[in-house]
Scaffold this motif. Structure first.
Motif, PDB file in Angstrom:
ATOM      1  N   LYS A  12       0.829  -1.213   0.000  1.00 45.11           N
ATOM      2  CA  LYS A  12       0.000   0.000   0.000  1.00 45.11           C
ATOM      3  C   LYS A  12       0.858   1.256   0.000  1.00 45.11           C
ATOM      4  O   LYS A  12       0.523   2.255  -0.640  1.00 45.11           O
ATOM      5  CB  LYS A  12      -0.923   0.019   1.225  1.00 45.11           C
ATOM      6  CG  LYS A  12      -2.066  -0.986   1.185  1.00 45.11           C
ATOM      7  CD  LYS A  12      -2.995  -0.758   2.368  1.00 45.11           C
ATOM      8  CE  LYS A  12      -4.211  -1.659   2.303  1.00 45.11           C
ATOM      9  NZ  LYS A  12      -5.160  -1.370   3.406  1.00 45.11           N
ATOM     10  N   MET A  13       1.975   1.229   0.715  1.00 40.96           N
ATOM     11  CA  MET A  13       2.884   2.367   0.735  1.00 40.96           C
ATOM     12  C   MET A  13       3.409   2.661  -0.668  1.00 40.96           C
ATOM     13  O   MET A  13       3.449   3.820  -1.105  1.00 40.96           O
ATOM     14  CB  MET A  13       4.055   2.088   1.679  1.00 40.96           C
ATOM     15  CG  MET A  13       3.701   2.037   3.148  1.00 40.96           C
ATOM     16  SD  MET A  13       5.071   1.398   4.167  1.00 40.96           S
ATOM     17  CE  MET A  13       6.339   2.641   3.875  1.00 40.96           C
ATOM     18  N   VAL A  81       5.278  12.429   1.752  1.00 39.84           N
ATOM     19  CA  VAL A  81       5.716  12.103   0.388  1.00 39.84           C
ATOM     20  C   VAL A  81       7.220  11.875   0.335  1.00 39.84           C
ATOM     21  O   VAL A  81       7.710  11.184  -0.561  1.00 39.84           O
ATOM     22  CB  VAL A  81       5.281  13.180  -0.627  1.00 39.84           C
ATOM     23  CG1 VAL A  81       3.763  13.257  -0.696  1.00 39.84           C
ATOM     24  CG2 VAL A  81       5.882  14.549  -0.317  1.00 39.84           C
ATOM     25  N   PHE A  82       7.979  12.443   1.285  1.00 39.65           N
ATOM     26  CA  PHE A  82       9.399  12.140   1.379  1.00 39.65           C
ATOM     27  C   PHE A  82       9.628  10.647   1.572  1.00 39.65           C
ATOM     28  O   PHE A  82      10.621  10.092   1.106  1.00 39.65           O
ATOM     29  CB  PHE A  82      10.027  12.884   2.565  1.00 39.65           C
ATOM     30  CG  PHE A  82      10.503  14.272   2.252  1.00 39.65           C
ATOM     31  CD1 PHE A  82      10.646  14.720   0.944  1.00 39.65           C
ATOM     32  CD2 PHE A  82      10.832  15.143   3.278  1.00 39.65           C
ATOM     33  CE1 PHE A  82      11.101  16.005   0.661  1.00 39.65           C
ATOM     34  CE2 PHE A  82      11.292  16.423   3.006  1.00 39.65           C
ATOM     35  CZ  PHE A  82      11.426  16.853   1.697  1.00 39.65           C
ATOM     36  N   THR A  83       8.710   9.993   2.259  1.00 41.72           N
ATOM     37  CA  THR A  83       8.860   8.576   2.579  1.00 41.72           C
ATOM     38  C   THR A  83       8.247   7.676   1.523  1.00 41.72           C
ATOM     39  O   THR A  83       8.832   6.636   1.167  1.00 41.72           O
ATOM     40  CB  THR A  83       8.195   8.288   3.946  1.00 41.72           C
ATOM     41  OG1 THR A  83       8.837   9.087   4.955  1.00 41.72           O
ATOM     42  CG2 THR A  83       8.305   6.818   4.323  1.00 41.72           C
ATOM     43  N   LEU A  84       7.093   8.052   0.986  1.00 44.25           N
ATOM     44  CA  LEU A  84       6.338   7.149   0.117  1.00 44.25           C
ATOM     45  C   LEU A  84       6.759   7.186  -1.348  1.00 44.25           C
ATOM     46  O   LEU A  84       6.896   6.139  -1.988  1.00 44.25           O
ATOM     47  CB  LEU A  84       4.844   7.471   0.225  1.00 44.25           C
ATOM     48  CG  LEU A  84       4.216   7.328   1.616  1.00 44.25           C
ATOM     49  CD1 LEU A  84       2.762   7.755   1.582  1.00 44.25           C
ATOM     50  CD2 LEU A  84       4.347   5.900   2.133  1.00 44.25           C
ATOM     51  N   TYR A 257      10.618  -1.306   3.282  1.00 44.43           N
ATOM     52  CA  TYR A 257      10.703  -1.838   1.915  1.00 44.43           C
ATOM     53  C   TYR A 257      11.710  -2.976   1.837  1.00 44.43           C
ATOM     54  O   TYR A 257      11.444  -4.026   1.231  1.00 44.43           O
ATOM     55  CB  TYR A 257      11.100  -0.717   0.959  1.00 44.43           C
ATOM     56  CG  TYR A 257      11.153  -1.140  -0.494  1.00 44.43           C
ATOM     57  CD1 TYR A 257      10.000  -1.138  -1.272  1.00 44.43           C
ATOM     58  CD2 TYR A 257      12.352  -1.543  -1.079  1.00 44.43           C
ATOM     59  CE1 TYR A 257      10.046  -1.535  -2.605  1.00 44.43           C
ATOM     60  CE2 TYR A 257      12.404  -1.932  -2.409  1.00 44.43           C
ATOM     61  CZ  TYR A 257      11.251  -1.930  -3.169  1.00 44.43           C
ATOM     62  OH  TYR A 257      11.291  -2.319  -4.489  1.00 44.43           O
ATOM     63  N   ALA A 258      12.857  -2.787   2.473  1.00 47.97           N
ATOM     64  CA  ALA A 258      13.918  -3.788   2.385  1.00 47.97           C
ATOM     65  C   ALA A 258      13.531  -5.113   3.030  1.00 47.97           C
ATOM     66  O   ALA A 258      13.872  -6.186   2.517  1.00 47.97           O
ATOM     67  CB  ALA A 258      15.198  -3.252   3.035  1.00 47.97           C
TER      68      ALA A 258
END
Length: 280
Positions: A12-13, A81-84, A257-258
């Motif tokens: 979802k991210m 938005v910096f993260t996604l 993510y990793a």
């Protein structure tokens, strides 16, 4: 059950990051403007509660109402938005490029600042009765925050800049955790509870949030704070934006993510004597 497993909410991210990168300019600016405005109102609310009750913890406990509202309404903060968005770029989603990512960041920054500044102007009018009186107690406190978090850092030189940067890193570690936490649940109550905790933590600990500062510092300047626009940019906003980027992307986006989207291969356990099947 309303709980969403990590592998699913990380997907979802990535989906959310791709959608934001490909969003129209019009929608990006509107959503960013409203996010900045709502968060600014929440900051004004929290400072008012703190000043009137003398209880900073109470202000921090109530501040997340703004974050929860803007998230549930589908508005966008720069810290989110910096993260996604970078995750969609790393995952090679269609249409997501470095250019589209930087475009999204620029538009969201612009919209957030515009929304926060409008609220700063409106609240300054309230605090001063249309600039006809000196600022009230809440207005004076906001001015002092602006001074302490600009010239206050500058007094310590490089050590002050390092402290500011680290506070910004820790801030978006918590704020982006709040963004992700909302994806852990499919119910409104679950989303709100999950978001509330890390947002309360960052606000009470005095970490540096670039969008909250877009309200506090222009407000301080409008209300007579003893610092300049250059002090605000050099000794707060620019380092805070960079720290927010590092904190959200490094400690939230890339780590999740990793380990959940690009999970490493499981280790193979060496054969043990008890695993051997006896030969008849």
């Amino acid at each position: 059950m309303s709980y969403v497993m990590p592998a699913d909410f990380v997907t979802k991210m990535i989906d959310a990051g791709a959608a934001k990168a490909n969003m129209s300019t019009r929608d990006t600016l509107i959503r960013a403007f409203m996010a900045g405005a709502i968060l600014a109102l929440a900051a004004a609310f929290a400072v008012t509660v703190t000043v009137q009750t003398g209880q900073p913890l109470l202000g921090a406990v109530l501040f997340p109402v703004g974050f929860c509202l803007l998230y549930l309404l589908g508005f966008d903060l720069l810290t989110g938005v910096f993260t996604l968005v970078p995750l969609a770029l790393i995952d090679r989603r269609p249409g997501v490029t470095v250019r589209s990512m930087l475009r999204n960041w620029g538009l969201v920054f612009t919209g957030n600042f515009a929304g926060a500044f409008v609220v700063a102007l409106l609240m300054a009018i309230i605090f001063t009765y249309g600039f006809s009186l000196p600022p009230d107690e809440v207005g004076r406190q906001i001015g002092e925050i602006g001074e302490g978090r600009t010239v206050g850092y500058a007094e310590f030189g490089a050590a002050g800049m390092l402290t500011l940067f680290v506070r910004a890193v820790l801030c978006n570690w918590m704020v982006s955790t709040g963004v992700v936490a909302a994806m852990m649940s499919t119910s409104v109550s679950g989303k709100v509870i999950a978001m509330w905790m890390p947002i309360m933590l960052f606000f009470y600990m005095g970490f540096e949030h670039s969008i909250v500062n877009m309200f506090l510092f222009p407000s301080g300047l409008l209300l007579g704070g003893d610092f300049s626009v250059m002090d605000y940019l050099v000794w707060n906003e620019i380092p805070t934006v960079l720290g927010n980027l590092v904190g959200g992307l490094t400690f939230v986006g890339l780590t999740l993510y990793a380990t959940h989207a690009r999970t490493g291969a499981p280790r193979t356990r060496p054969a043990l004597p008890e695993d051997r099947v006896p030969v008849a």
